[in-house]
Design a protein around this motif. Sequence first.
Motif, short mmCIF file in Angstrom:
data_model
loop_
_atom_site.label_atom_id
_atom_site.label_comp_id
_atom_site.label_asym_id
_atom_site.label_seq_id
_atom_site.Cartn_x
_atom_site.Cartn_y
_atom_site.Cartn_z
N VAL A 1 120.23 83.25 35.27
CA VAL A 1 119.17 82.84 36.18
C VAL A 1 118.14 83.95 36.31
N ALA A 2 118.60 85.18 36.40
CA ALA A 2 117.66 86.31 36.49
C ALA A 2 116.78 86.40 35.25
N ARG A 3 117.37 86.14 34.09
CA ARG A 3 116.59 86.15 32.85
C ARG A 3 115.56 85.02 32.85
N ALA A 4 115.98 83.85 33.30
CA ALA A 4 115.04 82.72 33.37
C ALA A 4 113.90 83.01 34.33
N HIS A 5 114.23 83.65 35.46
CA HIS A 5 113.20 84.00 36.44
C HIS A 5 112.20 84.98 35.82
N ARG A 6 112.71 85.96 35.09
CA ARG A 6 111.85 86.95 34.44
C ARG A 6 111.00 86.29 33.36
N ASP A 7 111.62 85.47 32.50
CA ASP A 7 110.88 84.86 31.39
C ASP A 7 109.81 83.89 31.88
N SER A 8 110.06 83.27 33.03
CA SER A 8 109.09 82.29 33.54
C SER A 8 107.75 82.93 33.86
N THR A 9 107.72 84.26 34.03
CA THR A 9 106.44 84.93 34.29
C THR A 9 105.49 84.79 33.11
N ALA A 10 106.03 84.60 31.90
CA ALA A 10 105.17 84.42 30.73
C ALA A 10 104.43 83.09 30.80
N LEU A 11 105.04 82.10 31.43
CA LEU A 11 104.40 80.80 31.54
C LEU A 11 103.34 80.79 32.63
N THR A 12 103.51 81.59 33.65
CA THR A 12 102.53 81.61 34.73
C THR A 12 101.20 82.20 34.28
N ALA A 13 101.19 82.80 33.10
CA ALA A 13 99.93 83.37 32.59
C ALA A 13 98.98 82.29 32.09
N ALA A 14 99.45 81.05 32.02
CA ALA A 14 98.58 79.95 31.56
C ALA A 14 97.33 79.88 32.41
N ASP A 15 96.20 79.64 31.76
CA ASP A 15 94.92 79.59 32.46
C ASP A 15 94.79 78.23 33.15
N ARG A 16 95.13 78.20 34.42
CA ARG A 16 95.12 76.94 35.15
C ARG A 16 93.71 76.34 35.26
N GLU A 17 92.71 77.21 35.39
CA GLU A 17 91.35 76.69 35.53
C GLU A 17 90.90 75.96 34.26
N VAL A 18 91.27 76.51 33.09
CA VAL A 18 90.93 75.84 31.83
C VAL A 18 91.64 74.50 31.75
#
Length: 347
Positions: A316-333
Amino acid sequence: MEFTVDGGFAALRDLGLHAGRTLARPSLEWRDHRAAWDPALFAELGDLGALGVGAAPLEAVALLEGLGEAGDVGLALAVGAHGVLCGVPIERFGTPRQRQVLPALAKGHQVAAISRSEVDGAPSSVTAVHDGRSWRLDGTRTGVVNGPVADHFLVTATTADGERTAFLLDRDLPGLDVLAERDPVALRTRPVGDLVLTDCEVGDDAVLGVPGRASTDLVPLLAALDRTCLLAPWLGLLRALAARVTETDLAWSQSVRLAVVDVRASAELAADLLYRAAADPGGSRRNPALAALFLADAVPKAARLAAELHPADHAVARAHRDSTALTAADREVLRSVIAESLLALGG
């Protein structure tokens, strides 16, 4: 219309899940801790037919969803770059000689690499000059997925007329170097590096597709594959988190129960959005943008809830850490893409 995963697609998802659980998971903690690549594991995935080389979008989404659900999102994204973003263009645009690499790629005996920046429409940071006899390539491509371990590289280069030409480059070319990313923060099982080309000479036989046509032929294909298939490992992770949050001793808490329901519902909604997009990869950009926007919000939320409920769980800790890569998606675009579609006769 509702899209469900059944028949062959369900079998492919099960294949990816089985491969991830039986082959990748036993060494996952070790590989993640050391940011290590295991070529033997990659070959084992190839023997199972789990590398998705040349797969159709729906097939690739099902396979990569299963791999992601097994917990190794980094490896699943490496497989996607190898089998989908590289394998599909080689199969579609490659010469007979270039397509000869496909069996080795499918078996995992060789690895293909590509920069995620190849999917955008901007001029390439690599230039190519033809002197009448051969091409000379110069420049750097950053963020090349699988770069440090790759045998082949799919690269586009800007030519003198401002157009882009695609090349399939072999690792042993003089003037081709790869600088590996050091100690990545997230997705540590996905090898990433920078490709540096310095007066790298190749013949016309290295051109993938028609010279000068990469922007109109290759880039749209890559964009369609990227915005559908490469989201699938995140859908798989969301499913895994949805299952994990139900395993709690706090079910007596109303707030926890509601949060668990939200995560389970988000996994089903995300699947519908993503499979709908994969069913029409060359169609409207709205469905893939909706899927990307939804997953960019749902996966981190699910990972935070799982971390709160299971603070001592390493997976779970690894999933929480890896999910930060997805939050970099440009939501405005993504929102702009959706808005343009909604306001243009519902396209």
